[in-house]
Scaffold this motif. Structure first.
Motif, mmCIF file in Angstrom:
data_model
loop_
_atom_site.group_PDB
_atom_site.id
_atom_site.type_symbol
_atom_site.label_atom_id
_atom_site.label_comp_id
_atom_site.label_asym_id
_atom_site.label_seq_id
_atom_site.Cartn_x
_atom_site.Cartn_y
_atom_site.Cartn_z
ATOM 1 N N GLY A 44 30.632 127.607 -10.488
ATOM 2 C CA GLY A 44 29.073 127.885 -9.411
ATOM 3 C C GLY A 44 29.725 126.235 -8.697
ATOM 4 O O GLY A 44 28.454 126.706 -7.988
ATOM 5 N N ASN A 45 30.078 125.813 -9.366
ATOM 6 C CA ASN A 45 29.915 124.190 -8.891
ATOM 7 C C ASN A 45 31.157 124.001 -7.844
ATOM 8 O O ASN A 45 31.781 122.860 -6.958
ATOM 9 N N TYR A 46 32.106 124.018 -8.101
ATOM 10 C CA TYR A 46 33.281 123.290 -7.406
ATOM 11 C C TYR A 46 33.604 124.391 -5.776
ATOM 12 O O TYR A 46 34.047 123.902 -5.647
ATOM 13 N N TYR A 47 34.008 125.618 -6.230
ATOM 14 C CA TYR A 47 34.311 127.056 -4.995
ATOM 15 C C TYR A 47 33.165 125.620 -4.057
ATOM 16 O O TYR A 47 33.510 126.441 -2.851
ATOM 17 N N ALA A 48 32.482 125.701 -4.095
ATOM 18 C CA ALA A 48 31.143 125.379 -2.925
ATOM 19 C C ALA A 48 31.328 123.827 -2.488
ATOM 20 O O ALA A 48 30.661 124.062 -1.433
ATOM 21 N N HIS A 49 32.194 122.947 -3.049
ATOM 22 C CA HIS A 49 32.629 121.795 -3.012
ATOM 23 C C HIS A 49 33.124 122.133 -1.459
ATOM 24 O O HIS A 49 33.086 121.294 -0.324
ATOM 25 N N PHE A 50 33.901 123.022 -1.046
ATOM 26 C CA PHE A 50 34.541 123.671 -0.230
ATOM 27 C C PHE A 50 34.141 123.863 1.846
ATOM 28 O O PHE A 50 34.755 123.841 2.667
ATOM 29 N N ASP A 51 33.658 124.762 1.254
ATOM 30 C CA ASP A 51 32.498 125.126 2.526
ATOM 31 C C ASP A 51 31.200 124.993 2.905
ATOM 32 O O ASP A 51 30.596 125.061 2.893
ATOM 33 N N GLY A 52 30.980 123.742 1.502
ATOM 34 C CA GLY A 52 29.549 123.464 1.832
ATOM 35 C C GLY A 52 28.494 123.643 1.565
ATOM 36 O O GLY A 52 27.271 123.184 2.284
#
Length: 151
Positions: A43-51
């Protein structure tokens, strides 16, 4: 508990709230944190890539890694393994702007029962090779989480 070296002063952590921790199975001293830890990580990690996570900056992802960490990711036919925060940061930043869609997750306790191993698979749309619209490829990301502090 964490032994050595201590986490860097700027470290970030995957935290599982007590309210989300499952009850221990009969005869087991502690419950498995595999599923809730995986849920919070993804829930946290991948959201950092696409904003898609408000306030999340891709450069902050390195703060989740310990100084002796190793990181591996496969995208398409390419596989990359890096060690140490500097090389991990370079790998993460090379994927800036990628959009990850998680399709499958395997989460299990580590052999010693103190950590969690997570295998995440899915698709990623990257901007590699300056291709308009990016390149769509399958990805696999293997992550091990270890306890730092028990509360």
């Amino acid at each position: 508990p964490f032994t050595e070296p201590p986490p860097p002063p700027d470290a970030l952590f995957v935290t599982v709230p007590r309210s989300e921790r499952p009850e221990s199975l009969p005869g087991q001293p502690e419950s498995s944190l595999a599923v809730p830890a995986a849920r919070h990580f993804i829930g946290n990690y991948y959201a950092h890539f696409d904003g898609s996570l408000p306030g999340a900056q891709i450069g902050n992802l390195i703060r989740y890694y310990t100084p002796k960490a190793q990181k591996s990711v496969s995208i398409g036919g390419a596989h990359s393994v890096v060690t140490g925060r500097r090389d991990i940061a370079a790998q993460i930043l090379s994927l800036a702007g990628a959009a990850f869609v998680v399709r499958g997750v395997v989460a299990q306790d580590t052999a010693d029962g103190k950590g969690v191993h997570i295998l995440v698979t899915g698709t990623a749309r990257t901007g590699l090779n300056l291709t308009p619209g990016g390149v769509m490829a399958s990805f696999a990301h293997s992550v091990s989480l270890v306890p730092i502090v028990r509360i």
